[in-house]
Structures are given as structure tokens and as C-alpha cells.
Design a protein around this motif. Structure first.
Motif, short mmCIF file in Angstrom:
data_model
loop_
_atom_site.label_atom_id
_atom_site.label_comp_id
_atom_site.label_asym_id
_atom_site.label_seq_id
_atom_site.Cartn_x
_atom_site.Cartn_y
_atom_site.Cartn_z
N PHE A 1 0.79 -1.23 0.00
CA PHE A 1 0.00 0.00 0.00
C PHE A 1 0.82 1.29 0.00
CE2 PHE A 1 -2.56 -3.25 2.20
CZ PHE A 1 -3.63 -3.31 1.32
N GLY A 2 2.13 1.17 0.17
CA GLY A 2 2.96 2.37 0.25
C GLY A 2 3.13 3.07 -1.09
N THR A 3 3.52 4.33 -1.02
CA THR A 3 3.85 5.07 -2.24
C THR A 3 5.19 4.59 -2.79
OG1 THR A 3 5.04 6.79 -1.03
CG2 THR A 3 2.66 7.11 -1.33
N ASP A 4 5.50 4.97 -4.00
CA ASP A 4 6.79 4.61 -4.57
C ASP A 4 7.93 5.15 -3.72
OD1 ASP A 4 5.59 3.26 -6.64
OD2 ASP A 4 5.73 4.92 -8.07
N ASP A 5 7.77 6.38 -3.21
CA ASP A 5 8.81 6.96 -2.36
C ASP A 5 8.97 6.16 -1.06
OD1 ASP A 5 9.44 8.93 -4.15
OD2 ASP A 5 8.22 10.49 -3.19
N GLN A 6 7.85 5.76 -0.44
CA GLN A 6 7.93 4.97 0.79
C GLN A 6 8.59 3.62 0.54
OE1 GLN A 6 3.77 5.02 1.78
NE2 GLN A 6 3.97 6.75 3.20
N LYS A 7 8.27 3.03 -0.58
CA LYS A 7 8.89 1.74 -0.92
C LYS A 7 10.39 1.89 -1.11
CE LYS A 7 4.73 -0.08 -3.17
NZ LYS A 7 4.11 -0.46 -4.46
N ARG A 8 10.79 2.94 -1.84
CA ARG A 8 12.22 3.16 -2.07
C ARG A 8 12.96 3.47 -0.77
NH1 ARG A 8 10.48 5.60 -7.04
NH2 ARG A 8 10.21 7.60 -5.97
N GLN A 9 12.31 4.20 0.12
CA GLN A 9 12.96 4.62 1.36
C GLN A 9 13.12 3.47 2.34
OE1 GLN A 9 10.91 7.80 3.41
NE2 GLN A 9 12.32 7.80 5.15
N TRP A 10 12.13 2.55 2.40
CA TRP A 10 12.11 1.57 3.48
C TRP A 10 12.39 0.13 3.06
CZ3 TRP A 10 12.53 3.04 8.25
CH2 TRP A 10 12.12 4.32 8.61
N LEU A 11 11.87 -0.30 1.93
CA LEU A 11 11.91 -1.73 1.63
C LEU A 11 13.32 -2.30 1.46
CD1 LEU A 11 8.79 -2.26 -0.67
CD2 LEU A 11 9.04 -2.65 1.79
#
Length: 386
Positions: free
Chosen positions: A101-111
Motif C-alpha cells: 500500500f505504500g507510495t513509490d517513495d515509501q517503498k524506495r525509502q524503506w523496503l
């Protein structure tokens, strides 16, 4: 344990993780717990080997697999005596929610960091006055211009001291109905107004428990994970993996205890034959083995359903798996300690501390009674008492 229902890749994963776990083992975990330290070396190595992020998308550094594989990792580490509790939280709950459910930015920052273990995220849902009733959550989030402002309290949140952020379940007001709905927010560890206090536990584990206070914590708009209107869907997308992984945690612990007891029963000789030849010793251990195997089957079913995208079917199976594993774990540990007699309570054999630890699988993240409520209402269609 039998692995005939698993693929060759799953069996190879089990063997590889088991070998890693044995290099660390129970003494490693208990020594760290006594010193108040965390299993950083094991966490880091498991991350580098790709085990922590085996369920996360390949494009963000994960293994591209699912809960079936991640549960194998935790179970085998537990069976070796060195489970990683934060696996339940960081890659399973938080990683899954952000990946889905995360944004692309959240995915790039955390995953990528969650996948290789260089970043860790905690999960805060339980509150002092809400317990298992998520509808009574009082942590609220309100908009203030481009920011969110969070206020509330959380309790029994694992690993906040080592987590880079905590995924907090808050509630926002629905503009149309005025009712509060659940939403998920990423709260960095050092953000102003975010306070933590250590809860002293009668539990020997490297991971510490905390109470959190959010005192008008200001977050940017992009701290919200997913859509504001899809709160329950997003929340349960994290809770099903939590239950599957808690089952893996309990099964691993039960296997470890049972293994020590079987080893002891084969060699401990008081009369003519080893004590394992006596049915009063052998049969309860056989029962414990059967119940652990049954719990694992339900865990495998839950993981398969979840990985296939059947959230509703997975919800029922994940709750059943968590219930079965909790019961099997407590019984296996109890019987293992009883098999060893006085030795079962010595530090040398390392089973005594599991008496307390095994109860966790019955109590957290949801009590067995609430699971029985779920099954009686959802599976059997019985009326609610609340």
C-alpha cells in the motif's frame, strides 16, 4: 519434521536457515537477553543472506517470495534456539503493508533496508485501555494544513529502541460520517513528541517492550501509508502475516524444547532402559510432536492462502494457525521441562526460561480467547456477545 508438502526450494531454505541458526543457538540468545543486548550479528547475517526480506519484492532488494518462505525462516531459527522476534514485525507486518500500500517513495525509502536488515521498523497497535478491541483505539490523527498531528498512547511495542521508525495505528475522522477510521503512519524514532518508556518484563528475551506516548507528534503528509479510506483493509493486510509469523515463532520454540527433551529421554538412564522407553515419558512427547505438526500444517495453509491473495481465507487460517501453535508450544515446553525434571529448570539446559516465553504465543498479538471469538463468529456464524 516431515517436509513432503514443501517444494525442493522450501526444503533447501529450511536446511540453510537451520544451519545458520545452529551457529548461533540458544546460548547466544539467552546470553544477550541477560546483558540487555540485541542479536545484531544474527540479524545482520540473516539480512545479508536474504532471509529477512525473502517476502519482499525483488525490485526493492527482497526475495520476491511470500509468507510461506518467511515463516520457514523464523520457524527454523526458533527450532535452533535463536528466534528473531522482530521478524514478526519488521519484514512481515511493516514490510508487507508498505509493499502492498505504500507510495513509490515509501517503498524506495524503506523496503531495501527492511529486506537486508539495515533498517528496522516496529509496530504499534495495542493501547492500555483498548486491549484486543481495535475499535477502542484512542490514538488520533488530525490534519493541520499539510501535516498530520498524532496524539495517544501505545503499549507492549517490541523493539522501539532499535527501530528506525514505528508503524503506528491511529484513527482519523471521516469527513462524511464523523466516525473514526483506522489509518497507518510511519513515525521516525527521534521525531519531537514521540516518547518511549521501557516496560520491565518477567520474560527473558533480547527484544524489549515499550510504552509509547505521542504528544502532538507532527508528521508530513507522506507519513500516511496507503489510502486514508482503506484503513481496515490495510490494517488486516499486516495482521494476517503477524499471526502466521507468531505461529512460526511458537512452532519453532516448541520444536526446540521437544528436541532437547527427546535427546535427554534417549540418554537419561535411571533404571535398566533410558527413560524414553517408558510410555509415561514417550507418549506425551509423541503427542507434543503431533500437535506441532498439525499447527504447522495450518500455518502452511494460511501462508499459501495469503500469498495467493485470498485475504479472507487467510484470515481464518492465520487465526487458527496462531491458536494451534500457541497451544502446541505451551504443551511442548511444559512436557520438555517435565521430562528433564529438575534439570529442566537449570540454566545449563536452557528450558526453564521458555516456560514464560511460551505463554507469549497464547497471549500475543491476540489472545486465544479473541481467536475463539473470531472463529465462533466468522467461521460458525454464532452471535456476538459484544
Amino acid at each position: 519434521m516431515s517436509t513432503v508438502l514443501e517444494t525442493e526450494e522450501h526444503q533447501a531454505l529450511r536446511a540453510a536457515v537451520a544451519a545458520l541458526g545452529k551457529r548461533y543457538g540458544r546460548e547466544y540468545s539467552t546470553a544477550l537477553a541477560r546483558k540487555g543486548e540485541h542479536p545484531r550479528e544474527l540479524w545482520s547475517e540473516a539480512g545479508k543472506l536474504g532471509y529477512l526480506g525473502v517476502n519482499l519484492p525483488e525490485e526493492y532488494g527482497g526475495g520476491g517470495a511470500g509468507m510461506a518462505e518467511l515463516s520457514i525462516v523464523l520457524e527454523e531459527l526458533g527450532a535452533a534456539g535463536s528466534p528473531l522476534l522482530m521478524m514478526v514485525v519488521s519484514p512481515a507486518i511493516c514490510g508487507t503493508v508498505i509493499a502492498r500500500f505504500g507510495t513509490d517513495d515509501q517503498k524506495r525509502q524503506w523496503l531495501p533496508g527492511l529486506a537486508d536488515g539495515s533498517l528496522t521498523m516496529a509496530f504499534g497497535i495495542t493501547e492500555p485501555d483498548a486491549g484486543s478491541n481495535s475499535h477502542r483505539i484512542t490514538t488520533t490523527a488530525r490534519r493541520d494544513g499539510e501535516e498530520w498531528v498524532l496524539s495517544g498512547r501505545k503499549v507492549f511495542v517490541s523493539g522501539v529502541d532499535i527501530a528506525d521508525a514505528t508503524l503506528i495505528v491511529g484513527r482519523t475522522e471521516d469527513a462524511r460520517t464523523g466516525k473514526l477510521k483506522p489509518c497507518l503512519f510511519i513515525v521516525p524514532r527521534e521525531v519531537p513528541g514521540f516518547q518511549r518508556s521501557h516496560i520491565e518484563m518477567e520474560l527473558q528475551a533480547p527484544e524489549k517492550q515499550f510504552e509509547l506516548v505521542l504528544d502532538d507528534v507532527r508528521l508530513p503528509a507522506d507519513a500516511l501509508v496507503g489510502e486514508e479510506d482503506a484503513g481496515l483493509l490495510q490494517l488486516f493486510a499486516g495482521l494476517n502475516p503477524e499471526r502466521i509469523m507468531t505461529a512460526a515463532f511458537g512452532i519453532g520454540m516448541g520444536r526446540y524444547a521437544l528436541g532437547r527433551a527427546v535427546e535427554y529421554a534417549k540418554t537419561r538412564q535411571v533404571w535398566k532402559e533410558p527413560i524414553g522407553a517408558h510410555q509415561a515419558i514417550a507418549h506425551p512427547l509423541a503427542q507434543a510432536h503431533i500437535e506441532l505438526e498439525l499447527a504447522r500444517l495450518m500455518m502452511q495453509k494460511a501462508a499459501r492462502l495469503y500469498d495467493d491473495g485470498d485475504d479472507i481465507g487467510a484470515g481464518e487460517a492465520a487465526n487458527m494457525a496462531k491458536y494451534a501453535a500457541g497451544e502446541a508450544c505451551v504443551k511442548a515446553v511444559d512436557q520438555a521441562v517435565h521430562t528433564l525434571g529438575g534439570n529442566g529448570l537449570t540454566r545449563e539446559y536452557g528450558l526453564g526460561s521458555l516456560i514464560t516465553a511460551s505463554r507469549v504465543a497464547r497471549i500475543a498479538p491476540v489472545s486465544r480467547e479473541m481467536i475463539l471469538n473470531y472463529v465462533s463468529h466468522q467461521s460458525l456464524g454464532l452471535p456476538k456477545s459484544y
